[in-house]
Design an enzyme around this catalytic site. Structure first.
Site, PDB file in Angstrom:
ATOM      1  CB  CYS A 120      67.720   7.156 -55.268  1.00 54.60           C
ATOM      2  SG  CYS A 120      69.482   7.436 -55.568  1.00 54.60           S
ATOM      3  CG  HIS A 177      69.367   1.550 -55.158  1.00 57.85           C
ATOM      4  ND1 HIS A 177      68.135   2.098 -55.446  1.00 57.85           N
ATOM      5  CD2 HIS A 177      70.191   2.597 -54.901  1.00 57.85           C
ATOM      6  CE1 HIS A 177      68.210   3.421 -55.370  1.00 57.85           C
ATOM      7  NE2 HIS A 177      69.453   3.752 -55.037  1.00 57.85           N
ATOM      8  CD  GLU A 178      73.302   2.015 -52.580  1.00 51.13           C
ATOM      9  OE1 GLU A 178      73.932   2.892 -53.193  1.00 51.13           O
ATOM     10  OE2 GLU A 178      72.237   2.258 -51.977  1.00 51.13           O
ATOM     11  CG  HIS A 203      73.911   4.778 -57.269  1.00 50.09           C
ATOM     12  ND1 HIS A 203      73.508   5.991 -57.779  1.00 50.09           N
ATOM     13  CD2 HIS A 203      73.041   4.485 -56.268  1.00 50.09           C
ATOM     14  CE1 HIS A 203      72.433   6.409 -57.116  1.00 50.09           C
ATOM     15  NE2 HIS A 203      72.130   5.517 -56.199  1.00 50.09           N
TER      16      HIS A 203
HETATM   17 ZN    ZN Z   1      70.535   5.571 -54.944  1.00 50.06          ZN
END
Ligand code: ZN
Length: 222
Positions: A144, A187-188, A191
């Site tokens: 990341c 993953h995004e 966030h």
């Molecule tokens: Zn990330």
């Protein structure tokens, strides 16, 4: 992601209007750009500073909000999207995805590199939400931009269904995505909920090659 979400008959009409206005106000509350957001978007260079742990944990750990329809057509959104794309593609970052909290903005906005499409284009997604997780869970390596120079082994689903607001029409769209691109979406979207891959990783380790890469760019993440 580094490479590899009254009553009363006489006043009934007025009351209904008041309620409608109230509902509009409530639904739009928090959706407009805030003054600090406008300032950050306007003042930032094309290459935005990527937020990193531990210094930027406040913005990275705060759940992000949708933007309103008015903001969808705003110059601020265009500018933010342009700068986020420039940043994720910059050789000093070289990511396959980036979420708005990673440039200091707690809004549900991401860019994802579509590894599942010809030419592997980066595509923007606004007011994105992860609707469903599909298939089996497999463990794979992840990094990341906000957690350098670490890498971890992370369990992810093999498919997702995402929904987002189409930039051109303003309508909600839904799409099923599978494979590596589905992992980037997970993953995004994490966030946007204030979650980082290290929260899910089975193990985390220093990526020596990435460490050297960062030294090459003399990039300390601030
Ligand atoms: Zn990330």
């Amino acid at each position: 992601m580094q490479k590899t979400e009254i009553n009363g008959k006489k006043v009934g009409g007025v009351s209904a209007a008041c309620i409608a206005l109230l509902l509009i106000l409530v639904s739009s509350f928090g959706r407009s750009w805030t003054a600090p957001e406008r300032t950050l978007i306007r003042k930032a260079d094309s290459l935005m500073r990527v937020t990193t742990l531990p210094g930027d944990s406040a913005v990275l750990r705060t759940p992000s909000r949708d933007i309103g329809m008015k903001e969808l057509r705003s110059k601020e959104l265009r500018s933010l999207l342009d700068k986020m794309l420039y940043t994720v593609k910059d050789p000093s970052q070289d990511g396959v995805g980036i979420a708005a909290p990673q440039v200091g903005i707690n809004r549900r906005i991401v860019w994802v590199q579509r590894m599942d499409k010809p030419g592997e284009p980066f595509e923007p997604y606004v007011n994105i939400h992860l609707d469903s997780l599909l298939g089996k869970v497999t463990v794979g390596p992840e990094g990341c931009l906000s957690v350098p120079p670490m890498r971890g082994l992370v369990p992810r689903y093999e498919g997702v269904i995402v929904s987002y607001t189409d930039l051109a029409t303003g309508k909600r769209c839904q799409e099923k995505v599978e494979g590596y691109t589905a992992i980037i979406f997970q993953h995004e979207c994490d966030h946007l909920d204030g979650t980082l891959y290290i929260d899910r990783a089975d193990s985390v380790f220093v990526d020596r090659a990435w460490e050297q890469e960062r030294k090459k760019y003399n990039y300390d993440g601030r």
